[in-house]
Design a protein around this motif. Structure first.
Motif, PDB file in Angstrom:
ATOM      1  N   ALA A  31       1.033  -1.223  -0.032  1.00  0.00           N
ATOM      2  CA  ALA A  31      -0.013   0.023  -0.053  1.00  0.00           C
ATOM      3  C   ALA A  31       0.788   1.358  -0.091  1.00  0.00           C
ATOM      4  O   ALA A  31       0.486   2.267  -0.944  1.00  0.00           O
ATOM      5  N   VAL A  32       1.796   1.229   0.864  1.00  0.00           N
ATOM      6  CA  VAL A  32       3.031   2.389   0.869  1.00  0.00           C
ATOM      7  C   VAL A  32       3.349   2.741  -0.567  1.00  0.00           C
ATOM      8  O   VAL A  32       3.433   3.743  -1.036  1.00  0.00           O
ATOM      9  N   VAL A  33       3.791   1.701  -1.258  1.00  0.00           N
ATOM     10  CA  VAL A  33       4.379   1.818  -2.688  1.00  0.00           C
ATOM     11  C   VAL A  33       3.422   2.591  -3.560  1.00  0.00           C
ATOM     12  O   VAL A  33       3.858   3.639  -4.196  1.00  0.00           O
ATOM     13  N   ILE A  34       2.250   2.253  -3.731  1.00  0.00           N
ATOM     14  CA  ILE A  34       0.888   2.867  -4.583  1.00  0.00           C
ATOM     15  C   ILE A  34       0.750   4.270  -3.802  1.00  0.00           C
ATOM     16  O   ILE A  34       0.725   5.213  -4.607  1.00  0.00           O
ATOM     17  N   ASN A  35       0.704   4.417  -2.477  1.00  0.00           N
ATOM     18  CA  ASN A  35       0.485   5.724  -1.861  1.00  0.00           C
ATOM     19  C   ASN A  35       1.454   6.660  -2.288  1.00  0.00           C
ATOM     20  O   ASN A  35       1.213   7.794  -2.521  1.00  0.00           O
ATOM     21  N   ARG A  36       2.860   6.167  -2.143  1.00  0.00           N
ATOM     22  CA  ARG A  36       3.963   7.060  -2.432  1.00  0.00           C
ATOM     23  C   ARG A  36       3.788   7.533  -3.995  1.00  0.00           C
ATOM     24  O   ARG A  36       4.001   8.709  -4.184  1.00  0.00           O
ATOM     25  N   GLU A  37       3.481   6.526  -4.754  1.00  0.00           N
ATOM     26  CA  GLU A  37       3.480   6.780  -6.386  1.00  0.00           C
ATOM     27  C   GLU A  37       2.183   7.942  -6.391  1.00  0.00           C
ATOM     28  O   GLU A  37       2.288   9.102  -7.331  1.00  0.00           O
ATOM     29  N   LEU A  38       1.156   7.846  -5.869  1.00  0.00           N
ATOM     30  CA  LEU A  38      -0.154   8.735  -6.131  1.00  0.00           C
ATOM     31  C   LEU A  38       0.162  10.019  -5.484  1.00  0.00           C
ATOM     32  O   LEU A  38      -0.030  10.934  -6.166  1.00  0.00           O
ATOM     33  N   TYR A  39       0.925  10.236  -4.427  1.00  0.00           N
ATOM     34  CA  TYR A  39       1.235  11.214  -3.951  1.00  0.00           C
ATOM     35  C   TYR A  39       2.106  12.137  -4.762  1.00  0.00           C
ATOM     36  O   TYR A  39       1.971  13.302  -4.999  1.00  0.00           O
ATOM     37  N   ALA A  40       2.956  11.567  -5.316  1.00  0.00           N
ATOM     38  CA  ALA A  40       4.097  12.334  -6.242  1.00  0.00           C
ATOM     39  C   ALA A  40       3.292  12.596  -7.327  1.00  0.00           C
ATOM     40  O   ALA A  40       3.339  13.716  -7.867  1.00  0.00           O
ATOM     41  N   GLN A  41       2.532  11.871  -8.145  1.00  0.00           N
ATOM     42  CA  GLN A  41       1.526  12.212  -9.235  1.00  0.00           C
ATOM     43  C   GLN A  41       0.827  13.218  -9.082  1.00  0.00           C
ATOM     44  O   GLN A  41       0.863  14.069  -9.920  1.00  0.00           O
ATOM     45  N   ILE A  42      -0.166  13.276  -7.858  1.00  0.00           N
ATOM     46  CA  ILE A  42      -0.977  14.434  -7.593  1.00  0.00           C
ATOM     47  C   ILE A  42      -0.170  15.706  -7.285  1.00  0.00           C
ATOM     48  O   ILE A  42      -0.577  16.717  -7.483  1.00  0.00           O
ATOM     49  N   ARG A  43       0.781  15.631  -6.513  1.00  0.00           N
ATOM     50  CA  ARG A  43       1.462  16.742  -6.500  1.00  0.00           C
ATOM     51  C   ARG A  43       2.157  17.278  -7.489  1.00  0.00           C
ATOM     52  O   ARG A  43       2.032  18.553  -7.651  1.00  0.00           O
ATOM     53  N   ASP A  57      -2.679  22.140  -3.044  1.00  0.00           N
ATOM     54  CA  ASP A  57      -4.210  21.307  -3.472  1.00  0.00           C
ATOM     55  C   ASP A  57      -4.832  20.536  -2.615  1.00  0.00           C
ATOM     56  O   ASP A  57      -3.947  19.520  -2.057  1.00  0.00           O
ATOM     57  N   ILE A  58      -6.025  20.441  -2.557  1.00  0.00           N
ATOM     58  CA  ILE A  58      -6.505  19.657  -1.470  1.00  0.00           C
ATOM     59  C   ILE A  58      -6.487  18.305  -1.639  1.00  0.00           C
ATOM     60  O   ILE A  58      -6.231  17.286  -0.822  1.00  0.00           O
ATOM     61  N   ASP A  59      -6.441  17.936  -2.888  1.00  0.00           N
ATOM     62  CA  ASP A  59      -6.185  16.520  -3.533  1.00  0.00           C
ATOM     63  C   ASP A  59      -4.842  15.960  -3.073  1.00  0.00           C
ATOM     64  O   ASP A  59      -4.421  14.746  -2.749  1.00  0.00           O
ATOM     65  N   THR A  60      -3.721  16.872  -3.044  1.00  0.00           N
ATOM     66  CA  THR A  60      -2.444  16.723  -2.929  1.00  0.00           C
ATOM     67  C   THR A  60      -2.175  16.474  -1.625  1.00  0.00           C
ATOM     68  O   THR A  60      -1.669  15.506  -0.737  1.00  0.00           O
ATOM     69  N   LEU A  61      -2.963  17.245  -0.749  1.00  0.00           N
ATOM     70  CA  LEU A  61      -2.849  17.015   0.686  1.00  0.00           C
ATOM     71  C   LEU A  61      -3.531  15.777   1.292  1.00  0.00           C
ATOM     72  O   LEU A  61      -3.085  15.078   2.319  1.00  0.00           O
ATOM     73  N   SER A  98       9.503   7.774  11.585  1.00  0.00           N
ATOM     74  CA  SER A  98      10.363   9.044  11.392  1.00  0.00           C
ATOM     75  C   SER A  98      10.097   9.577   9.957  1.00  0.00           C
ATOM     76  O   SER A  98      10.045  11.156   9.707  1.00  0.00           O
ATOM     77  N   GLU A  99       9.749   8.560   9.038  1.00  0.00           N
ATOM     78  CA  GLU A  99       9.327   9.270   7.601  1.00  0.00           C
ATOM     79  C   GLU A  99       7.996   9.968   7.633  1.00  0.00           C
ATOM     80  O   GLU A  99       7.847  10.801   6.912  1.00  0.00           O
ATOM     81  N   ALA A 100       6.947   9.219   8.289  1.00  0.00           N
ATOM     82  CA  ALA A 100       5.803  10.094   8.547  1.00  0.00           C
ATOM     83  C   ALA A 100       5.700  11.349   9.180  1.00  0.00           C
ATOM     84  O   ALA A 100       5.144  12.283   8.646  1.00  0.00           O
ATOM     85  N   ARG A 101       6.673  11.442  10.159  1.00  0.00           N
ATOM     86  CA  ARG A 101       6.919  12.837  10.698  1.00  0.00           C
ATOM     87  C   ARG A 101       7.356  13.571   9.927  1.00  0.00           C
ATOM     88  O   ARG A 101       7.074  14.900   9.752  1.00  0.00           O
ATOM     89  N   ALA A 102       8.371  13.327   9.095  1.00  0.00           N
ATOM     90  CA  ALA A 102       8.975  14.226   8.097  1.00  0.00           C
ATOM     91  C   ALA A 102       8.080  14.608   7.041  1.00  0.00           C
ATOM     92  O   ALA A 102       8.043  15.846   6.563  1.00  0.00           O
ATOM     93  N   LEU A 103       7.389  13.782   6.559  1.00  0.00           N
ATOM     94  CA  LEU A 103       6.252  14.143   5.728  1.00  0.00           C
ATOM     95  C   LEU A 103       5.134  14.977   6.507  1.00  0.00           C
ATOM     96  O   LEU A 103       4.827  16.031   5.799  1.00  0.00           O
ATOM     97  N   LEU A 104       4.632  14.824   7.501  1.00  0.00           N
ATOM     98  CA  LEU A 104       4.028  15.552   7.953  1.00  0.00           C
ATOM     99  C   LEU A 104       4.456  17.011   8.398  1.00  0.00           C
ATOM    100  O   LEU A 104       3.753  17.937   8.271  1.00  0.00           O
ATOM    101  N   ARG A 105       5.640  17.016   8.931  1.00  0.00           N
ATOM    102  CA  ARG A 105       6.439  18.333   8.937  1.00  0.00           C
ATOM    103  C   ARG A 105       6.439  19.159   7.614  1.00  0.00           C
ATOM    104  O   ARG A 105       6.141  20.597   7.803  1.00  0.00           O
ATOM    105  N   GLU A 106       6.356  18.649   6.606  1.00  0.00           N
ATOM    106  CA  GLU A 106       6.436  19.293   5.425  1.00  0.00           C
ATOM    107  C   GLU A 106       4.897  19.789   4.954  1.00  0.00           C
ATOM    108  O   GLU A 106       4.851  20.969   4.430  1.00  0.00           O
ATOM    109  N   VAL A 107       3.988  19.062   5.211  1.00  0.00           N
ATOM    110  CA  VAL A 107       2.734  19.405   4.771  1.00  0.00           C
ATOM    111  C   VAL A 107       1.822  19.947   5.697  1.00  0.00           C
ATOM    112  O   VAL A 107       0.781  20.794   5.091  1.00  0.00           O
ATOM    113  N   VAL A 108       2.013  19.744   6.899  1.00  0.00           N
ATOM    114  CA  VAL A 108       1.090  20.449   7.897  1.00  0.00           C
ATOM    115  C   VAL A 108       1.118  22.130   7.692  1.00  0.00           C
ATOM    116  O   VAL A 108      -0.017  22.684   7.627  1.00  0.00           O
ATOM    117  N   PRO A 109       2.238  22.722   7.654  1.00  0.00           N
ATOM    118  CA  PRO A 109       2.216  24.195   7.310  1.00  0.00           C
ATOM    119  C   PRO A 109       1.421  24.690   6.017  1.00  0.00           C
ATOM    120  O   PRO A 109       0.861  25.636   5.771  1.00  0.00           O
TER     121      PRO A 109
END
Length: 117
Positions: free
Chosen positions: A23-35, A42-46, A63-74
């Protein structure tokens, strides 16, 4: 767009089956594509970032989840506002990722508690 939705559904099904690594592999791919297609605020990216963060947490990749969240929360705070459901869900996931991490420091746990209040 329908292919993106289908991939998201596949990732969700894999996660529900306990196949979080797939699931993570697919979700990484989707996040990159949508971004790439929609931009970072964009709401879909978030939402895609939130889904990826949840997948990472399920794999104990805190740690990877926190890094992503630190990037997108602001970004979510700026574009959606602090009271938006997606922003609140980001904050909730950040706190969970911090509290579930057995390697989190006392300062990190205090920061998570502060964010929760």
């Amino acid at each position: 767009e329908s292919i993106t939705a289908a991939k998201g559904n596949c990732a969700m099904c894999l996660s529900k089956l306990g196949r979080d690594a797939e699931a993570v592999v697919i979700n990484r791919e989707l996040y990159a594509q949508i971004r790439k297609a929609n931009g970072t605020d964009d709401i879909d990216t978030l939402v895609a970032a939130l889904t990826l963060a949840k997948s990472l947490r399920a794999l104990s990749s805190f740690s990877e989840a926190r890094a992503l969240l630190r990037e997108v929360v602001p970004i979510a705070m700026t574009s959606l506002g602090g009271d938006h459901g997606v922003t609140l869900e980001f904050n909730s996931n950040f706190v969970r990722a911090m509290c579930m991490d057995l390697n989190a420091t006392a300062d990190q746990l205090r920061a998570a508690v502060d964010l929760a209040h």
